[in-house]
Motif scaffolding. Structure first.
Motif, PDB file in Angstrom:
ATOM      1  N   ILE A  21      -3.905   2.981 -11.783  1.00 54.93           N
ATOM      2  CA  ILE A  21      -4.462   3.266 -10.461  1.00 54.93           C
ATOM      3  C   ILE A  21      -4.379   4.761 -10.165  1.00 54.93           C
ATOM      4  CG2 ILE A  21      -4.105   2.916  -7.976  1.00 54.93           C
ATOM      5  CD1 ILE A  21      -3.546  -0.046  -8.686  1.00 54.93           C
ATOM      6  N   MET A  22      -3.301   5.415 -10.576  1.00 56.34           N
ATOM      7  CA  MET A  22      -3.199   6.866 -10.378  1.00 56.34           C
ATOM      8  C   MET A  22      -4.279   7.595 -11.166  1.00 56.34           C
ATOM      9  SD  MET A  22       0.827   7.822 -10.012  1.00 56.34           S
ATOM     10  CE  MET A  22       0.556   9.213 -11.024  1.00 56.34           C
ATOM     11  N   ALA A  27      -2.716  10.363  -7.030  1.00 59.45           N
ATOM     12  CA  ALA A  27      -1.485   9.950  -6.362  1.00 59.45           C
ATOM     13  C   ALA A  27      -1.822   9.505  -4.942  1.00 59.45           C
ATOM     14  CB  ALA A  27      -0.496  11.110  -6.329  1.00 59.45           C
ATOM     15  N   PRO A  28      -1.135   8.491  -4.444  1.00 54.72           N
ATOM     16  CA  PRO A  28      -1.449   8.025  -3.093  1.00 54.72           C
ATOM     17  C   PRO A  28      -1.033   9.058  -2.044  1.00 54.72           C
ATOM     18  CG  PRO A  28       0.529   6.952  -3.881  1.00 54.72           C
ATOM     19  CD  PRO A  28      -0.023   7.745  -5.031  1.00 54.72           C
ATOM     20  N   PRO A  29      -1.907   9.326  -1.060  1.00 59.71           N
ATOM     21  CA  PRO A  29      -1.539  10.253  -0.005  1.00 59.71           C
ATOM     22  C   PRO A  29      -0.381   9.726   0.849  1.00 59.71           C
ATOM     23  CG  PRO A  29      -3.903   9.804   0.044  1.00 59.71           C
ATOM     24  CD  PRO A  29      -3.292   8.890  -0.945  1.00 59.71           C
ATOM     25  N   THR A  30      -0.253   8.396   0.916  1.00 59.18           N
ATOM     26  CA  THR A  30       0.801   7.764   1.704  1.00 59.18           C
ATOM     27  C   THR A  30       1.299   6.534   0.956  1.00 59.18           C
ATOM     28  OG1 THR A  30      -0.337   8.447   3.717  1.00 59.18           O
ATOM     29  CG2 THR A  30       1.361   6.787   3.966  1.00 59.18           C
ATOM     30  N   ALA A  31       2.601   6.286   1.058  1.00 56.32           N
ATOM     31  CA  ALA A  31       3.201   5.097   0.451  1.00 56.32           C
ATOM     32  C   ALA A  31       4.305   4.602   1.368  1.00 56.32           C
ATOM     33  CB  ALA A  31       3.760   5.424  -0.928  1.00 56.32           C
ATOM     34  N   SER A  32       4.626   3.314   1.236  1.00 62.20           N
ATOM     35  CA  SER A  32       5.650   2.734   2.107  1.00 62.20           C
ATOM     36  C   SER A  32       6.603   1.873   1.301  1.00 62.20           C
ATOM     37  CB  SER A  32       4.981   1.878   3.183  1.00 62.20           C
ATOM     38  OG  SER A  32       5.944   1.188   3.933  1.00 62.20           O
ATOM     39  N   VAL A  33       7.890   2.133   1.521  1.00 61.11           N
ATOM     40  CA  VAL A  33       8.903   1.280   0.896  1.00 61.11           C
ATOM     41  C   VAL A  33       9.065   0.020   1.727  1.00 61.11           C
ATOM     42  CG1 VAL A  33      11.323   1.107   0.243  1.00 61.11           C
ATOM     43  CG2 VAL A  33      10.073   3.200  -0.207  1.00 61.11           C
ATOM     44  N   TYR A  55      -1.211   3.617   0.039  1.00 63.54           N
ATOM     45  CA  TYR A  55      -2.361   3.692   0.944  1.00 63.54           C
ATOM     46  C   TYR A  55      -3.301   4.811   0.507  1.00 63.54           C
ATOM     47  CZ  TYR A  55       0.690   0.907   3.899  1.00 63.54           C
ATOM     48  OH  TYR A  55       1.524  -0.079   4.372  1.00 63.54           O
ATOM     49  N   TYR A  56      -4.596   4.523   0.536  1.00 60.88           N
ATOM     50  CA  TYR A  56      -5.624   5.505   0.204  1.00 60.88           C
ATOM     51  C   TYR A  56      -6.712   5.471   1.269  1.00 60.88           C
ATOM     52  CZ  TYR A  56      -3.853   5.813  -4.610  1.00 60.88           C
ATOM     53  OH  TYR A  56      -3.083   6.022  -5.711  1.00 60.88           O
TER      54      TYR A  56
END
Length: 85
Positions: A21-22, A27-33, A55-56
């Motif tokens: 996916i990368m 790289a994703p602009p936003t990510a959440s744990v 998130y993209y």
């Protein structure tokens, strides 16, 4: 339509691993744990690679995005954020 583009993107991403996916989206602009989620990093700094959700932007002008949820390093869920036409 946006719905068709989303379904095409969704089918292209489901089942792929994070590195694939990368290569496709960067790289994703936003990510959440996630709230209350523990991540084992074996002493390495926490990065987006550890996050179970990336998130993209989908259409920045319409404030639309996609969320990619990972299970065991594979994209198992793709959700659309915003209104589809």
């Amino acid at each position: 339509t946006a719905a068709d583009r989303f379904e095409e993107l969704r089918s292209m991403l489901l089942g792929r691993d994070r590195k694939q996916i990368m290569r496709l989206l960067g790289a994703p602009p936003t990510a959440s744990v996630g709230f209350g989620v523990s991540i084992v990093t074996r002493g390495k700094p926490l990065t987006f690679l550890h996050a179970p959700t990336w998130y993209y932007p989908f259409d920045a002008n319409r404030r639309q995005a996609i969320a990619i949820q990972f299970t065991a390093n594979r994209a198992r869920g793709i959700e659309f954020i915003g209104e589809l036409d």
